[in-house]
Design a protein around this motif. Structure first.
Motif, short mmCIF file in Angstrom:
data_model
loop_
_atom_site.label_atom_id
_atom_site.label_comp_id
_atom_site.label_asym_id
_atom_site.label_seq_id
_atom_site.Cartn_x
_atom_site.Cartn_y
_atom_site.Cartn_z
N LEU A 1 -6.93 0.45 8.11
CA LEU A 1 -5.84 -0.24 8.68
C LEU A 1 -4.90 0.40 9.43
O LEU A 1 -4.28 -0.08 10.38
CB LEU A 1 -4.94 -0.73 7.30
N GLY A 2 -5.04 1.91 9.82
CA GLY A 2 -4.09 2.58 10.17
C GLY A 2 -3.00 2.94 9.56
O GLY A 2 -2.70 2.78 8.43
N ASP A 3 -1.94 3.56 10.14
CA ASP A 3 -0.86 4.28 9.69
C ASP A 3 0.40 3.30 9.39
O ASP A 3 1.11 3.45 8.17
CB ASP A 3 -0.17 5.26 10.48
N THR A 4 0.39 2.06 10.01
CA THR A 4 1.58 1.08 9.88
C THR A 4 1.06 -0.27 9.72
O THR A 4 0.08 -0.65 10.49
CB THR A 4 2.44 1.28 11.29
N VAL A 5 1.38 -0.70 8.58
CA VAL A 5 0.83 -1.91 8.11
C VAL A 5 1.97 -3.08 7.91
O VAL A 5 2.91 -2.59 7.16
CB VAL A 5 -0.12 -1.82 7.05
N ALA A 6 1.70 -4.23 8.39
CA ALA A 6 2.74 -5.36 8.43
C ALA A 6 2.16 -6.38 7.14
O ALA A 6 0.82 -6.76 7.38
CB ALA A 6 3.04 -5.97 9.72
N ILE A 7 2.87 -6.90 6.49
CA ILE A 7 2.47 -7.88 5.30
C ILE A 7 3.15 -8.95 5.48
O ILE A 7 4.21 -8.98 5.44
CB ILE A 7 2.32 -7.28 3.86
N ILE A 8 2.56 -10.25 5.89
CA ILE A 8 3.32 -11.40 5.86
C ILE A 8 3.18 -12.00 4.58
O ILE A 8 2.24 -12.44 3.79
CB ILE A 8 2.51 -12.43 6.80
N GLY A 9 4.48 -12.05 3.93
CA GLY A 9 4.63 -12.81 2.68
C GLY A 9 5.28 -11.79 1.74
O GLY A 9 5.44 -10.41 1.97
N ALA A 10 5.96 -12.15 0.62
CA ALA A 10 6.70 -11.42 -0.25
C ALA A 10 6.58 -11.92 -1.98
O ALA A 10 7.52 -11.75 -2.51
CB ALA A 10 8.03 -11.47 -0.13
N GLY A 11 5.56 -12.50 -2.10
CA GLY A 11 5.27 -12.85 -3.58
C GLY A 11 4.66 -11.79 -4.37
O GLY A 11 4.31 -10.65 -3.67
N ASN A 12 4.42 -11.86 -5.54
CA ASN A 12 3.51 -10.77 -6.18
C ASN A 12 2.21 -10.42 -5.78
O ASN A 12 1.98 -9.03 -5.77
CB ASN A 12 3.35 -11.30 -7.71
N SER A 13 1.71 -11.26 -5.08
CA SER A 13 0.25 -11.05 -4.45
C SER A 13 0.44 -10.15 -3.29
O SER A 13 -0.46 -9.14 -2.92
CB SER A 13 -0.58 -12.16 -4.08
N ALA A 14 1.48 -10.37 -2.40
CA ALA A 14 1.65 -9.67 -1.16
C ALA A 14 2.24 -8.19 -1.69
O ALA A 14 1.72 -7.34 -0.94
CB ALA A 14 2.94 -10.27 -0.34
N ILE A 15 2.91 -8.00 -2.88
CA ILE A 15 3.14 -6.50 -3.17
C ILE A 15 2.10 -5.97 -3.77
O ILE A 15 1.79 -4.78 -3.66
CB ILE A 15 4.48 -6.77 -4.45
N ASP A 16 1.08 -6.76 -4.45
CA ASP A 16 -0.02 -6.12 -4.79
C ASP A 16 -0.84 -5.41 -3.54
O ASP A 16 -1.49 -4.35 -3.95
CB ASP A 16 -1.05 -7.00 -5.46
N VAL A 17 -0.82 -6.18 -2.56
CA VAL A 17 -1.65 -5.65 -1.22
C VAL A 17 -0.69 -4.41 -0.74
O VAL A 17 -1.49 -3.57 -0.37
CB VAL A 17 -1.81 -6.90 -0.33
N ALA A 18 0.58 -4.73 -0.71
CA ALA A 18 1.34 -3.46 -0.03
C ALA A 18 0.99 -2.17 -0.93
O ALA A 18 0.92 -1.23 -0.32
CB ALA A 18 2.91 -3.75 -0.15
N ARG A 19 1.05 -2.42 -2.35
CA ARG A 19 0.80 -1.06 -3.03
C ARG A 19 -0.45 -0.70 -2.98
O ARG A 19 -0.81 0.57 -3.15
CB ARG A 19 1.32 -1.28 -4.39
#
Length: 413
Positions: free
Chosen positions: A238-256
């Protein structure tokens, strides 16, 4: 760990009207009784009570939205400067202790077969409940291991994979057959199951098709869907900088998960003011160094990053102003705005109705519009949580058993 949960259990007030159970727990886990048995040293009895009520108790103790359920309704936490009892920690200790010893008392063999399509929370619950009633169960799973979205949609740091591996062994111990890498709607169709003598079929296939933003650029090489990423994060660079579209629990799972796989700068972008994720998940995201930007509506995806329309809101949450499009530089973007059901089974089966969203239509007992076919879980209700899938599946298991008894009675006359 043991001392901690004992101290927590001793704090229980044994309320006459336990809100932790009556208001907080969708599946009505008897928290006061669980704690009583635990403090009396009756771990076996406590574990059996939990398992009988919720075969996925050990999972729910880890992944439920506890701050809005049992823990969030604890009277201790409502007192001034009080702290809620850590009910899930106690439940997890008991359930983990008991699970490998868990047994079901099988009723006499009915001679009737039931096919379970999907091994997520709904499928596992139905399989265990119907096996205990004496029916012969086979689970068909398109992946190689049991767990469904629990295994391939919840990160291992929240739900360790060895727990789901233990379920796979336990199902075999209960006499339940498991066919991995077998998708119904591919080489085998639902009609084939009935032709081979299955008396009923349960569909619990979950929701695996990612929802789209319908914005330009979704097919670009640096844009991915959350449900695909979580299935195998190691496959992505994914590289060093990642943007995630969404802010539900699933989006946070992805971010973490992204942070744990080497990316250093991860930002969640929410289109509104209201955040779907729980405060606990937001706190974990903040600790992990994940940023959150609200009022950012996705407009387009580019190789340089997503382009957003900034938005301002009034006190009621209505949009009162939209700014000029702004590029937020990112090496990769992940879309995490929930999922819908795939349509393999529907497209290869007659008389199986679905809603406009593609969800299978059922009556109050989980019976579909096709004779002998039942369904529950996310494929019926949309993307929800584990405990709700278990709750409705327990009810559907009773309905399937009643259907099978009626069918046998008709065949004997």
């Amino acid at each position: 760990m043991a001392v901690h949960v004992i101290e927590e259990a001793r704090r229980c007030l044994q309320c006459k009207k336990p809100l932790c159970r009556l208001k907080g727990c969708p599946i009505q886990t008897n928290v006061p009784e669980m704690i009583n048995l635990f403090l009396e040293g009756k771990l076996q009895e406590a574990g059996q009570m939990l398992f009988d009520n919720n075969p996925l108790s050990i999972v729910c103790s880890l992944v439920c939205d506890h701050e809005h359920q049992c823990e969030g309704n604890c009277i201790q936490g409502k007192r001034k400067d009080g702290a809620a009892i850590r009910i899930p920690n106690i439940e997890n200790y008991i359930s983990d202790f008991y699970f490998d010893k868990a047994k079901i008392e099988r009723q006499p063999d009915t001679g009737q077969r039931v096919a379970i399509i999907g091994s997520g929370p709904a499928g596992i619950t139905i399989a265990i409940k119907l096996a205990a009633l004496g029916h012969n169960i086979t689970i068909f799973e398109r992946m190689d291991k049991v767990g469904g979205m629990m295994r391939y949609g919840i990160p291992a740091f929240r739900l360790p994979r060895n727990i789901l591996d233990r379920y796979q062994s336990k199902l075999r111990e209960f006499g339940i057959h498991f066919r991995p890498n077998t998708a119904i709607g591919g080489a085998l169709h639902l009609d084939d199951l009935f032709e081979d003598g299955y008396d009923a079929v349960f569909i619990g296939t979950g929701v695996w098709r990612p929802n789209r933003t319908r914005c330009k650029g979704e097919t670009l090489g640096n844009v991915h869907f959350a449900v695909d990423y979580l299935r195998n994060p190691e496959a992505y660079e994914l590289g060093d900088t990642v943007a995630i579209i969404g802010a539900g629990n699933s989006a946070i799972d992805v971010a973490r998960t992204v942070i744990r796989n080497g990316s250093r700068h991860v930002t969640l972008y929410a289109r509104g003011q209201r955040i779907a994720a729980s405060q606990r998940e937001l706190d974990y995201a903040a600790v992990d160094g994940i940023d959150l930007q609200q009022g950012m509506a996705i407009k387009e995806f580019t190789e340089k990053g997503p382009i957003f329309i900034p938005r301002d809101f009034d006190e009621q949450g209505k949009v009162i102003h939209e700014g000029e499009p702004v590029l937020m530089p990112a090496d990769s973007t992940i879309i995490a705005i929930s999922q819908g059901p795939k349509d393999k089974i529907v497209n290869t089966t007659h008389d199986l109705n679905v809603s406009e969203k593609g969800l299978i239509t059922v009556d109050e007992s989980g019976q579909t519009t096709r004779e002998g076919v039942f369904a529950s879980g996310d494929v019926v209700a949309g993307s929800k949580n584990v405990v709700l899938a278990v709750l409705y599946s327990k009810q559907v298991a009773i309905a399937i058993d009643e259907y099978l008894k009626a069918k046998k009675a008709r065949q004997s006359t």
